[in-house]
Motif scaffolding. Structure first.
Motif, PDB file in Angstrom:
ATOM      1  N   ALA A  48     -47.401  33.679  -7.619  1.00 52.35           N
ATOM      2  CA  ALA A  48     -46.597  32.953  -5.748  1.00 52.35           C
ATOM      3  C   ALA A  48     -46.699  31.511  -6.064  1.00 52.35           C
ATOM      4  CB  ALA A  48     -47.409  32.998  -4.788  1.00 52.35           C
ATOM      5  N   SER A  49     -47.485  30.890  -6.995  1.00 50.59           N
ATOM      6  CA  SER A  49     -48.137  29.523  -7.176  1.00 50.59           C
ATOM      7  C   SER A  49     -47.576  29.320  -8.231  1.00 50.59           C
ATOM      8  CB  SER A  49     -49.382  29.353  -7.747  1.00 50.59           C
ATOM      9  OG  SER A  49     -49.902  29.519  -8.661  1.00 50.59           O
ATOM     10  N   SER A  51     -43.999  30.387  -8.789  1.00 48.77           N
ATOM     11  CA  SER A  51     -42.551  30.928  -8.516  1.00 48.77           C
ATOM     12  C   SER A  51     -42.149  29.914  -6.881  1.00 48.77           C
ATOM     13  CB  SER A  51     -42.098  32.139  -8.831  1.00 48.77           C
ATOM     14  OG  SER A  51     -42.912  32.799  -7.819  1.00 48.77           O
ATOM     15  N   ILE A  52     -43.206  29.955  -6.294  1.00 47.71           N
ATOM     16  CA  ILE A  52     -42.547  29.534  -5.055  1.00 47.71           C
ATOM     17  C   ILE A  52     -42.978  28.225  -4.810  1.00 47.71           C
ATOM     18  CG2 ILE A  52     -43.881  29.764  -2.783  1.00 47.71           C
ATOM     19  CD1 ILE A  52     -43.209  32.021  -3.543  1.00 47.71           C
ATOM     20  N   LEU A  61     -41.109  27.069   2.452  1.00 37.98           N
ATOM     21  CA  LEU A  61     -41.323  27.695   0.712  1.00 37.98           C
ATOM     22  C   LEU A  61     -40.680  29.315   0.188  1.00 37.98           C
ATOM     23  CD1 LEU A  61     -45.756  27.647   0.720  1.00 37.98           C
ATOM     24  CD2 LEU A  61     -43.997  26.064   0.079  1.00 37.98           C
ATOM     25  N   THR A  62     -40.316  28.706   0.122  1.00 41.07           N
ATOM     26  CA  THR A  62     -39.230  30.435  -1.121  1.00 41.07           C
ATOM     27  C   THR A  62     -39.730  30.582  -2.845  1.00 41.07           C
ATOM     28  OG1 THR A  62     -37.561  31.341  -0.545  1.00 41.07           O
ATOM     29  CG2 THR A  62     -37.186  28.920  -0.610  1.00 41.07           C
ATOM     30  N   ASP A  63     -38.496  31.301  -2.781  1.00 36.06           N
ATOM     31  CA  ASP A  63     -38.132  30.972  -4.590  1.00 36.06           C
ATOM     32  C   ASP A  63     -38.101  29.899  -5.038  1.00 36.06           C
ATOM     33  OD1 ASP A  63     -39.594  33.949  -5.493  1.00 36.06           O
ATOM     34  OD2 ASP A  63     -37.152  34.205  -3.951  1.00 36.06           O
ATOM     35  N   GLU A  69     -34.285  32.069   3.408  1.00 37.84           N
ATOM     36  CA  GLU A  69     -33.856  33.071   3.755  1.00 37.84           C
ATOM     37  C   GLU A  69     -32.943  32.131   5.077  1.00 37.84           C
ATOM     38  OE1 GLU A  69     -37.822  33.576   4.840  1.00 37.84           O
ATOM     39  OE2 GLU A  69     -37.191  34.873   6.096  1.00 37.84           O
ATOM     40  N   ASP A  86     -44.754  22.454  10.209  1.00 38.35           N
ATOM     41  CA  ASP A  86     -44.902  22.860   9.096  1.00 38.35           C
ATOM     42  C   ASP A  86     -44.891  24.343   8.623  1.00 38.35           C
ATOM     43  OD1 ASP A  86     -47.029  24.106  10.317  1.00 38.35           O
ATOM     44  OD2 ASP A  86     -49.021  22.815   9.247  1.00 38.35           O
ATOM     45  N   LEU A  87     -44.965  24.559   7.648  1.00 34.63           N
ATOM     46  CA  LEU A  87     -44.173  26.348   7.827  1.00 34.63           C
ATOM     47  C   LEU A  87     -45.274  27.036   9.014  1.00 34.63           C
ATOM     48  CD1 LEU A  87     -42.596  28.753   6.532  1.00 34.63           C
ATOM     49  CD2 LEU A  87     -44.001  28.209   4.670  1.00 34.63           C
ATOM     50  N   ALA A  88     -45.933  26.939   9.288  1.00 39.69           N
ATOM     51  CA  ALA A  88     -47.170  27.444  10.579  1.00 39.69           C
ATOM     52  C   ALA A  88     -45.921  27.967  11.462  1.00 39.69           C
ATOM     53  CB  ALA A  88     -48.363  27.422  10.126  1.00 39.69           C
ATOM     54  N   TRP A  91     -43.232  29.950  11.743  1.00 36.36           N
ATOM     55  CA  TRP A  91     -43.468  31.582  11.486  1.00 36.36           C
ATOM     56  C   TRP A  91     -43.715  32.259  12.620  1.00 36.36           C
ATOM     57  CZ3 TRP A  91     -47.679  31.626   7.116  1.00 36.36           C
ATOM     58  CH2 TRP A  91     -47.106  31.972   5.819  1.00 36.36           C
TER      59      TRP A  91
ATOM     60  N   MET B   1     -39.449  36.981   5.795  1.00 37.63           N
ATOM     61  CA  MET B   1     -40.500  35.856   5.352  1.00 37.63           C
ATOM     62  C   MET B   1     -40.654  36.302   4.009  1.00 37.63           C
ATOM     63  SD  MET B   1     -44.451  35.818   5.376  1.00 37.63           S
ATOM     64  CE  MET B   1     -44.564  35.287   7.370  1.00 37.63           C
ATOM     65  N   ASN B   2     -40.641  35.357   2.844  1.00 40.29           N
ATOM     66  CA  ASN B   2     -40.822  35.665   1.920  1.00 40.29           C
ATOM     67  C   ASN B   2     -41.744  37.036   0.907  1.00 40.29           C
ATOM     68  OD1 ASN B   2     -41.281  35.386  -1.736  1.00 40.29           O
ATOM     69  ND2 ASN B   2     -39.358  34.193  -1.293  1.00 40.29           N
ATOM     70  N   LYS B   4     -42.679  37.663  -1.596  1.00 34.62           N
ATOM     71  CA  LYS B   4     -43.950  37.158  -2.913  1.00 34.62           C
ATOM     72  C   LYS B   4     -45.353  36.981  -1.895  1.00 34.62           C
ATOM     73  CE  LYS B   4     -41.655  35.860  -7.168  1.00 34.62           C
ATOM     74  NZ  LYS B   4     -40.925  34.856  -8.156  1.00 34.62           N
ATOM     75  N   ILE B   5     -44.788  36.006  -0.688  1.00 31.01           N
ATOM     76  CA  ILE B   5     -45.736  35.068   0.290  1.00 31.01           C
ATOM     77  C   ILE B   5     -46.185  36.591   1.020  1.00 31.01           C
ATOM     78  CG2 ILE B   5     -45.645  33.869   1.745  1.00 31.01           C
ATOM     79  CD1 ILE B   5     -43.624  31.837   1.098  1.00 31.01           C
ATOM     80  N   LEU B   8     -49.336  38.341  -0.954  1.00 24.97           N
ATOM     81  CA  LEU B   8     -50.028  37.516  -0.714  1.00 24.97           C
ATOM     82  C   LEU B   8     -51.164  37.441   0.233  1.00 24.97           C
ATOM     83  CD1 LEU B   8     -51.525  36.091  -3.065  1.00 24.97           C
ATOM     84  CD2 LEU B   8     -50.129  34.128  -2.340  1.00 24.97           C
ATOM     85  N   GLN B  24     -52.366  33.872   6.860  1.00 22.75           N
ATOM     86  CA  GLN B  24     -51.288  32.926   6.967  1.00 22.75           C
ATOM     87  C   GLN B  24     -52.339  31.696   6.819  1.00 22.75           C
ATOM     88  OE1 GLN B  24     -49.274  33.406   9.950  1.00 22.75           O
ATOM     89  NE2 GLN B  24     -48.782  35.126   9.944  1.00 22.75           N
ATOM     90  N   LEU B  28     -50.850  30.193   3.236  1.00 24.07           N
ATOM     91  CA  LEU B  28     -50.695  27.983   3.861  1.00 24.07           C
ATOM     92  C   LEU B  28     -50.842  27.035   2.806  1.00 24.07           C
ATOM     93  CD1 LEU B  28     -48.759  28.139   7.277  1.00 24.07           C
ATOM     94  CD2 LEU B  28     -47.693  27.608   4.616  1.00 24.07           C
ATOM     95  N   LEU B  31     -50.981  27.236  -1.673  1.00 22.90           N
ATOM     96  CA  LEU B  31     -49.022  27.177  -1.415  1.00 22.90           C
ATOM     97  C   LEU B  31     -48.990  25.332  -1.459  1.00 22.90           C
ATOM     98  CD1 LEU B  31     -47.344  30.507  -0.764  1.00 22.90           C
ATOM     99  CD2 LEU B  31     -48.497  30.168  -3.025  1.00 22.90           C
ATOM    100  N   GLN B  32     -49.736  25.181  -0.366  1.00 20.75           N
ATOM    101  CA  GLN B  32     -48.804  23.555  -0.061  1.00 20.75           C
ATOM    102  C   GLN B  32     -49.547  22.914  -0.689  1.00 20.75           C
ATOM    103  OE1 GLN B  32     -48.709  23.894   4.322  1.00 20.75           O
ATOM    104  NE2 GLN B  32     -46.935  24.215   4.380  1.00 20.75           N
ATOM    105  N   SER B  38     -54.289  26.524  -6.158  1.00 24.85           N
ATOM    106  CA  SER B  38     -53.882  28.773  -6.758  1.00 24.85           C
ATOM    107  C   SER B  38     -54.028  28.593  -8.012  1.00 24.85           C
ATOM    108  CB  SER B  38     -53.033  28.585  -6.204  1.00 24.85           C
ATOM    109  OG  SER B  38     -51.978  27.784  -6.290  1.00 24.85           O
TER     110      SER B  38
END
Lengths: 198, 198
Positions: A48-49, A51-52, A61-63, A69, A86-88, A91, B1-2, B4-5, B8, B24, B28, B31-32, B38
């Motif tokens: 993940a670290s 490729s994300i 965050l994505t590939d 998506e 943020d991403l949280a 979600w 959701m991705n 890979k994420i 993880l 989560q 986050l 990865l951020q 990581s």
């Protein structure tokens, strides 16, 4: 203590809400596990670290090097763009299924104390998105705090007036199930000011 | 959701006291993070999971195929052997600096419900240690529970009577700072039964 174990505990202890006791517990459970959980975790983390990365359009965050998506999904091109911190928050909104448009993650809130400055916000692609994705409504879903509102006003001033684009923000008021004597004065003031005719 | 994420988060969520929300949050933050935390964590985890194994003598986790820091330390050959359940208990005792002998980790407590059987306990090297390390006192520092006491009695029956070796266990009673009305009946009974003349 063995230096490799000590190093591992210190790395885990720095993760949010873990701390040194939690780190010890996690490391013990991983190193005593015989089902290969620790190598699976290490591999998933490395994968993940490497490729994300943030989506180049919206910041989710994505590939790496791909649109996420949400940006790939044509069904989400409904003219609505939701601005979140943020991403949280993405979600959280996705879990509630309340929004079906596109997101834009700004990555923080303006703050003198926290050192977040206008140039730190992810805003460069925003004006281009409004025209290319035919946005008609920009929904601010930032935290209902001084920093959130300051950031919202700053973003509105950057975008300026765009014909046929409306700006909205989430309603303020008493949360569902909220008892009045547990609600703070600020929320009560907002709820009174925004009272609705029945 | 991705995916890979998602993978993880699920792996982190299974760690002790983390759970899905904690997972989560951790993913986050990792990865951020732009400082390479990581990959450092993944590398340390892989390194430890490949090179750390229980000490073949006492069971303390250490560099594979080597005796641990306690078994290598000649100053700890003072004739005392402390029997504990797991490595967390060793760390707790070490932090208090109350014991300066050698340890023996048995790896669990006998339990019908939990499925821990006598052959699951790390006891094979124990009789040999008593003679080769000239042990004179075996201190049981197992949990003060039914399972702990059952396990203690089982181990004593396995070792049997060895000349010049005494068996001891930690004292039971009111903890330091313990208020009587917060102490359970079992502890109170033990504290009364073990009362000391002043």
């Amino acid at each position: 203590m063995n230096p490799k174990i000590d190093k591992l505990i210190k790395l885990f202890a720095k993760l949010p809400r873990v701390g040194s006791r939690g780190g010890q517990r996690i490391v013990l459970s991983l190193l005593q596990d015989k089902t290969g959980r620790s190598s699976a975790l290490a591999a998933a983390l490395l994968d993940a670290s490497e490729s994300i990365a943030p989506c180049p359009v919206c910041g989710v965050l994505t590939d790496r090097d791909n649109a996420c998506e949400f940006c790939r999904d044509a069904n989400r091109a409904n003219g609505q763009l939701c601005i979140v911190r943020d991403l949280a928050d993405v979600w959280t909104l996705e879990k509630s299924s309340v929004f079906h448009g596109r997101y834009h993650i700004i990555g923080g809130l303006l703050s003198g104390a926290g050192g977040i400055l206008p140039q730190d916000l992810n805003l460069t692609t925003l004006p281009g998105r409004i025209s290319s994705e035919k946005i008609t409504e920009i929904i601010f879903a930032l935290p209902n705090t001084v920093e959130g509102k300051t950031t919202q006003h700053y973003i509105m001033s950057v975008i300026g007036n765009v014909p046929d684009v409306s700006f909205t923000e989430l309603a303020s008021g008493v949360p569902l199930g909220g008892e009045l004597d547990y609600i703070d004065d600020g929320t009560l003031t907002l709820a009174f000011g925004g009272r609705k005719t029945l």
